[in-house]
Scaffold this motif. Sequence first.
Motif: not given
Length: 349
Positions: A186-215
């Motif tokens: 977490k600290e590394i990624i925030d220090a970099l200003g975030g990272i780019d991830i290519d999600a293979e499909k849209s889905f919703t996290s099973i953990h709070p706050p239950f984020r939705t990741f788009r494809q």
Amino acid sequence: MPVPQQFVEPDAVADQTERQPGKHAKPRRRWRRVALVSLLVVALLGGGGLIAGGLYLRSVESDIERVDAFADVPEQGRPQAVAKGAMNILILGSDTRDPESTSGSRTDTIILAHLPKDRSSAQLISIPRDTWVAVPRSKDGSQGGRDAKINAAYAWGGVPLMVQTVEKFTSVRIDHVMMVDFAGFKEIIDALGGIDIDAEKSFTSIHPPFRTFRQGVQRMDGETALDYSRQRKQFPDGDFARIRHQQQVIKAILDRAVSGGIVTNPGKLNSFVKATSNAVSVDEKMSLLSMATDLRGLRGDNLRFITSPTKGTGRVGSESVVFANTEKAKSFYDAVRRDAVAEIVNAGK
């Protein structure tokens, strides 16, 4: 680079094995964080050959925690090195803040990193944590000596038994060991200003706050990327999806570190490394300066992520396990021993 947004970090989830009941209990030292990424980023410093770079790396190296990884590994039982000059690094990872983490001191992530003799690339081989293998007996003789999930080796005998187990399973000699807590990314990624991830499909996290990741490609901050890397139950291949997500995050961090200018800007690099150098934990013989020289040309596009050959999942008694494809694994790890990079890469396709 703009000043990254600060994110409030939740309290760490207590590891069940850190605090044993009783007056004389001694807390187990928590695994240090961000070892892999810190080492790779520092290794890219200024081409690795500058005098100033060498002095800087020596100063950083003095702060790195060392672990005695090989003292209890019997030499007579270890595989011999075949390809002179190649290097194999065992990376052991945990995710101490994973809401689903109930594994105690077992390792969530096991990666065998192969660095070819010419150091022009790196192959990172993920061994599923539930792989059913023969675990050698621990030094005190109280544990092991039977088949079990590979991640049980750490709980039973620490790093040395983990080294023995991986060497027995792969027939590949381990040269170095490093440990990393994925929650520390977490600290590394925030220090970099975030990272780019290519999600293979849209889905919703099973953990709070239950984020939705788009494809598709999206920028993620540290909390979001960690949440993404933990998801597996929404995918038919379960923990293999989790492995893929962790691999994506590692590659994205390295790509962002290089493309974001942190490697070429001494001020940014110094701030970044000073914030993470205390998080590095490696074996007693690993030299950061030597690694910097070895890995100075390493970039995301010459990192190859591979999963150890398997036959899929099944059950042994009441346990859900991953069965290794022993025939394919034998030829695959023979290629690793021989430093046959083309064979290693082709086997991972």
